[in-house]
Structures are given as C-alpha cells and as structure tokens.
Design a protein around this motif. Structure first.
Motif, PDB file in Angstrom:
ATOM      1  N   ILE A 144      41.397  47.807  44.142  1.00  0.00           N
ATOM      2  CA  ILE A 144      42.347  46.210  44.514  1.00  0.00           C
ATOM      3  C   ILE A 144      44.090  47.477  44.020  1.00  0.00           C
ATOM      4  N   TYR A 147      44.330  47.990  48.223  1.00  0.00           N
ATOM      5  CA  TYR A 147      43.878  46.834  48.923  1.00  0.00           C
ATOM      6  C   TYR A 147      45.191  46.132  49.000  1.00  0.00           C
ATOM      7  N   ALA A 148      46.116  45.927  47.366  1.00  0.00           N
ATOM      8  CA  ALA A 148      47.495  45.018  47.371  1.00  0.00           C
ATOM      9  C   ALA A 148      48.286  45.134  48.325  1.00  0.00           C
TER      10      ALA A 148
ATOM     11  N   LEU B 234      41.592  34.310  47.024  1.00  0.00           N
ATOM     12  CA  LEU B 234      41.197  35.511  47.175  1.00  0.00           C
ATOM     13  C   LEU B 234      41.935  35.487  48.865  1.00  0.00           C
ATOM     14  N   ALA B 237      45.684  35.432  48.514  1.00  0.00           N
ATOM     15  CA  ALA B 237      46.581  37.139  48.206  1.00  0.00           C
ATOM     16  C   ALA B 237      46.745  37.269  49.531  1.00  0.00           C
ATOM     17  N   ASP B 238      45.802  37.314  50.231  1.00  0.00           N
ATOM     18  CA  ASP B 238      45.669  37.891  51.547  1.00  0.00           C
ATOM     19  C   ASP B 238      46.641  37.653  52.325  1.00  0.00           C
ATOM     20  N   THR B 292      47.853  41.425  44.089  1.00  0.00           N
ATOM     21  CA  THR B 292      47.018  42.204  42.754  1.00  0.00           C
ATOM     22  C   THR B 292      47.014  40.557  41.680  1.00  0.00           C
ATOM     23  N   THR B 295      44.101  38.323  43.844  1.00  0.00           N
ATOM     24  CA  THR B 295      42.836  38.627  43.677  1.00  0.00           C
ATOM     25  C   THR B 295      42.620  39.482  42.483  1.00  0.00           C
ATOM     26  N   GLU B 299      39.501  37.541  41.925  1.00  0.00           N
ATOM     27  CA  GLU B 299      37.629  38.008  41.081  1.00  0.00           C
ATOM     28  C   GLU B 299      37.282  37.275  39.973  1.00  0.00           C
TER      29      GLU B 299
END
Lengths: 342, 340
Positions: A144, A147-148, B234, B237-238, B292, B295, B299
């Motif tokens: 994570i 990715y972050a 999600l 976040a992206d 984070t 995400t 998640e």
C-alpha cells in the motif's frame, strides 16, 4: 499437436484482426483531441515569433488548410507509413525523436520491470502463503505504501538520501557527460552499447545512473504486482483441486508449491502486460524527476512549447504500443494457458 | 454457511435506508484485521477532510503569501522554526500553510472528479449492460481503448487542451481526472448489470410485465450500486495520485489558483540536490498519508462488503478420539478457511 498449433495460429490471427479497430479508435481519439483544441496549432507554437506569411506556409505544409476528413485520412495513412511529420518547434522528424528518446525510455522501463517482477512475485507469494500473519500484514502495508507514494516523491527521497546525502548515486541524467560523448552508439541502449564496446568504466557509470530511476519506477509496479499475486494465490488456494489435493493427503508444502503457486502465476503474465500502461504513466513522471532523456520527458517539453505535431506523434506512438503489447500479452497467455483460446 | 445479512430485515425502509443497512450491517459485524484497516482508513481520511474544511482557521498564512502583513518578505528556504513550522520554500511561501490549503484543493478536485465520472460511468454502464447488442459492443470497445491508454497521458492531454478554455484549475483538473476513471466505473457497473440481468428476480419482474425502465431503476440499479462505494474510494485514492502527477508536470492547479502538493514537489526536486529536505518531504508525506487513508478505507470496505473475501472462522473438525497422532492435525490449521 497439429490441431493445437492451428488453433493457436487462428487465435493469434483473430486477436491481431481485433487489434485493428482498437488502434483505429485510439487514433481517432487522439486526432479528435488534438483538433478540438481551440486555436491554431501553428500560431500557438510559433505565434509572435515569425511573420504571418511563414505561418500560412507552415499551415499549408502541414495540411491544416484541408477539410477535416482529408486531414483525418492523411493522419491515418501517415501513421501506417510511420511518417509522423516534423515537429513545429525544433523541426525534427517525430520518428527520429521517437527512436532516440524511445531507447532511453525502453532501457528505463525494462530494468524497472525486472525489479518489479522479481520483487512483486516474490513478496506476493510470501504474503499470500502466510496470510494474516505479521509478515503478511507487513507485506501488504509495504504494498500500500509503495502504491501510495508518487514516483516523484520516491525520486525526491532517493535524490536527497543517495544523491545529496550519501553521494552514492548520481541524481539525474543517463550518463556523465564524459561517457555521454565518448561512448559509441550502436543501439542507443547505453547499457548494451557499453557492453558491446567493452567499455567497463562506461558500463559502471551508466548502471549507476540507471539504479535510482529504475528502482523508483520499479517499486511503483511492485506494489501493484504484490497485491495481485497475493489475491490470486489466495483464490487459487481456495480452489477445488487444492482441496482435492489436500483430501488425498498431499503434504501442505507440496500443495502450496506444486499445485497452487504454478496456477497462481499463470495470470501474472496478463497482469504484467496490463501494467505497461501504468508503467508508461510512471515513466513520464520518473523521467521528469530524474531528467532522464526519454519520450515522456520530451512529451512534456513539447506540451510546454505547445508543439502539436510533437505531442500528437508521441501520443500516437504510445497508443499503438499499448495495443500491440496487449496483443503480444494475449498471445503469450494463450500459449501458456490453453483455456484462453476458446 | 448461513448468510447473516439480507432477507431478514423486519420492515422495509426506503431505498437509501436499505442501501445504508446493507453497507453498515457487515461493517458492524466485521472482525479482526478488516475492521482495524477500515477504522484507520476512516480516521486518516476524516482528518484530511476536516483539515480541508477548516483550512482558513488552521493555516497561519495564505497559500501564496510570501510576506507578512507589514510587507516584510519571508526568508526563502528557511528550515522549520517557530514562525514557519515546516519551513519556507524557494518562493518564500510557508510550507505548512500550503499543505493545509492543499488539502482543500485535493478534496475539492477528488469529490468533483468522482461525481463526474460516476455521473457518466454509472448510467452508461447500466444501459450498456442491460441493453446489450451492438451498442454494448461499441461502448465496450471505446471504453477498453480509453482504459488501455496510459492514464496520466490522457489526463495531461485533456488538462493541456482545457487549460486554455476553462479559467478554473480545479474544474480542469477534475474533468481531466474523471475522463481517466469513467472506463473503470463503466466496466464494473456493466459487468455487474449483466450478471444481475440474468437473476431470477429480474426474470420474474419481466414476466409480470414490468417495463425495462422500471426494472433498471428499481431492481438492477439497487443491486449494482452496491459495488460503487469500494470502487469510488479506491479511485479517489488513485485520483489524488493523478492530480499530484498533473501538478508535478505543471498541468494541475496553477500556483495562483490554489496550493497543490504535486506542484510543491516539483519545485522541491531542485532543492534535493542542495540537501533542502523540508520543501519536498512534507507535501510528499501529505500525499502518501491521504492516499494510504483512502486505500485502507477502500480495502477495508472491500474486505467487509465482499463476502467472498471475508475470512470465516471454521471450527477445526474434531474426530471422536480415534487416531490422535499429531502428524495429521497439520492439515486442519485454523488459518485455512473457506467451504469445507
């Protein structure tokens, strides 16, 4: 055996045929994007710097005075003959730009992919195998975090620590100026060139320059791969045949390593292929961060200079590459996994 | 394997209420790691949203302010100190204030982007999946093509083209980002619609003479919309990352329009060589923490809402004490879950 090869060939053929409309859609999309743009591309790039007459001539030379459908037909046929035109601002053939800077991007992306695949698959398998243990949680958190973290932040940290702080690695560029000018270019892939030339000091220099950008870009994909491999392994471990193997009394390590891992890794090829689009986006940012003379870096430069031909050429190239890679990946996948060729 | 949710809700509340129960039920039931992940994600995201809302009260200076009210210019590249908690940048702006104002920009852009892409992706996906036929095939082809395209490239080009048309940086960035995410919503919604379309209850509704419009809005939508929260979180976040990437390349929010973390990092890259760490480290941490948080939230929601991923504790099978030699017990470890 014969029937298998024919079916594979038939699949490859149908996949190739299907790629044509995909490419056409992307090309029309690129064309549309570049034409709906307000204002006149030539004036936008050169406005104020040259006379009206020169602008007119330039416009006619680029075919911008033709009706839109003629321009579209010209564009499509140009793409298929690999003639992307001359850039407006620095007057270079776009193809030359693509070949020169593309080599730098290819080198970067290749090594990043090697790093990502090794780390991603390894960590994905470990975390998936040890589900819900502290190791799994750590691995997932790593995934994570990686990715972050934007590549340019990772790059910033790398430059700060390994560049300015410890002075271990160079912070930008592909090679030091000395190597840049003396190394004989045969492939434009500097690592390969240095090996061909047998110039080990140059090779060391090039590799030192490559480490930080490739790792930065590689870690981005590592996170994604880790997550995918892990989830995939978890699903495989719930499969009926794993259950069946366990029921037959096959030992747990054997179930995991022989039965689950192999099947969990089959879709990884597709995953890696799907990451190429992400990889290219990452490459643009990595190249800008490390001043890597690749295609992404050049694209940003053309964007800033409002050079429509340059922008259009590079984007077209990216679009075609993405489709071709997806075809290759599908083909490889069909070759590995016969279920794909229905 | 009794499914604890659905079907046993005593009274039928309105559509929104039902959706809320459907989502909140499993969250209340969630245990262990997914629950922790969900709460940490909620906490981080919530903190940034609060920061965004109360930015004017938290930030000591304006996002573009480079001098005191008395007209005295802040020193540039000042390390963190009492006046400037996180130091100042090369343009003499206050790093801390820019991060706080930046939170507002990120939240604004992301909310707009998610709304835009939902507004297009959801209905188009529904129609495409429900109608099928050539319309579906064409739409899938177009969306696949868009999806295959490197997302940042798409966003840059859109932002580049819009930058001359729209005055608002926030709107430009939001549109550029939403173009990237429409295909994802389309895909999820369409695939879900297709599977729901074949369900017996849709069949039944059709047999009873319900019109397609009614079926889509009443039955299909209510089912499909459940997959949206996870995807939306999600994607949010992206899109923070995409926005930062745009800003980093100079195509996001212009410095005169607002603070943006990606832009700050771009300016900070030049500082790295001189060992100036505070201009880049703090905006970077801000991006990482918000992404984070979102995400983890997504998640956590996914783990909790998706029954297939929800780990179930299965009691180890106990045989009436016959063979009890420890060698065989290794096969029924508590960690191995799923149907037995």
């Amino acid at each position: 055996m014969a029937s298998q090869t024919t079916s594979l060939r038939a699949y490859a053929l149908s996949r190739l045929v299907l790629a044509v409309p995909m490419i056409l859609i992307l090309l029309s999309f690129v064309f549309l994007l570049m034409r709906v743009a307000p204002g006149d591309p030539v004036a936008a790039a050169l406005g104020g710097k040259v006379s009206q007459e020169v602008l007119e001539r330039k416009r006619a030379a680029m075919g911008l005075d033709e009706p839109i459908y003629v321009q579209f037909a010209d564009y499509i046929s140009d793409v298929f003959t690999l003639d992307f035109g001359m850039t407006i601002t620095d007057n270079r053939p776009v193809l030359e730009v693509i070949l020169n800077n593309g080599a730098a991007t290819l080198e970067l992306v290749f090594f990043a992919m090697v790093i990502a695949t090794t780390l991603g698959i390894l960590l994905g398998l470990i975390t998936g195998r040890l589900r819900d243990t502290p190791i799994d949680v750590t691995g997932r958190l790593f995934g994570i975090f990686v990715y972050a973290t934007p590549v340019f932040f990772l790059g910033f940290l790398g430059q700060l620590i390994f560049g300015a702080g410890l002075n271990w690695l160079p912070a930008s560029g592909r090679a030091s100026p000395m190597v840049q000018y003396t190394l004989e270019r045969t492939t434009n892939l500097l690592v390969l060139d240095a090996i061909i030339a047998g110039n080990w000091t140059a090779l060391w220099d090039v590799v030192r320059h490559l480490i930080m950008p490739a790792t930065t870009l590689g870690l981005l994909i590592t996170g994604v791969l880790l997550r995918m491999v892990r989830v995939n392994l978890l699903q495989t471990l719930q499969g009926d045949y794993v259950e069946a193997a366990r029921a037959r009394g096959v030992s747990e390590p054997r179930v995991v390593y022989k039965h689950a891992f192999r099947n969990a890794l089959v879709p990884v090829v597709t995953m890696i292929g799907l990451q190429f689009a992400l990889m290219m986006s990452g490459a643009i940012l990595t190249e800008t961060t490390f001043n890597w003379p690749g295609l992404g870096n050049q694209l940003v430069r053309y964007l800033n200079n409002r050079d429509y031909t340059g922008v259009q050429g590079i984007i077209t190239f990216f679009a075609v590459v993405v489709v071709l890679i997806s075809v290759v990946i599908d083909f490889v996948n069909a070759w590995i996994d016969p279920r794909v060729r229905y | 394997m009794a499914a604890p949710d659905d079907s046993r809700v005593p009274r039928r509340p309105g559509l929104l209420g039902r959706q809320f129960r459907r989502v909140s039920g499993p969250i209340k039931e969630s245990r262990g790691l997914p629950r922790v992940v969900l709460w940490i994600g909620t906490a981080i995201t919530g903190m940034w949203v609060l920061v965004a809302i109360f930015a004017p009260w938290i930030a000591p200076y304006g996002y573009a302010q480079y001098q005191t009210a008395a007209g005295e210019r802040f020193p540039k590249h000042l390390p963190p100190n009492m006046d400037h908690l996180l130091g100042t940048t090369v343009q003499s702006t206050d790093v801390f204030s820019r991060i706080i104002w930046g939170a507002r920009t990120e939240v604004e852009v992301v909310i707009l982007a998610v709304l835009f892409s939902l507004a297009i992706g959801l209905p188009v996906g529904l129609i495409s999946g429900f109608k099928g036929g050539w319309l579906d095939r064409v739409l899938v082809l177009i969306m696949d093509a868009l999806f295959a395209f490197p997302y940042l490239l798409l966003a840059i080009v859109i932002a580049f083209l819009l930058s001359d048309v729209l005055a608002s940086g926030v709107l430009t960035a939001a549109i550029a980002i939403s173009v990237v995410y429409v295909p994802q919503y389309f895909r999820v919604v369409r695939n879900h619609t297709i599977s729901v379309r074949e369900e017996p209850f849709v069949e039944a509704a059709r047999a009873m003479g319900a019109r397609p419009r009614w079926i889509v809005t009443k039955y299909v939508f209510a089912n499909v919309v459940q997959s949206v929260p996870v995807v939306a979180t999600l994607n949010a976040a992206d899109s923070i990352l995409t926005l930062a990437g745009l800003g980093f390349l100079g195509y996001g929010i212009q410095p005169t329009q607002g603070a943006e973390w990606g832009y700050d990092l771009q300016r900070a890259i030049a500082d790295a060589g001189a060992g100036i760490w505070w201009t880049g480290l703090f905006p970077g941490i801000a991006i990482v923490s918000l992404v984070t948080g979102l995400t983890l939230l997504g998640e956590g929601l996914n783990d909790v809402l998706n029954p297939l991923l929800r780990p179930r504790r299965t009691e180890p099978v106990k045989f009436p004490d016959k063979q009890d030699d420890g060698a065989e017990t290794g096969r029924t470890q508590p960690e191995q879950r799923g149907k037995s």
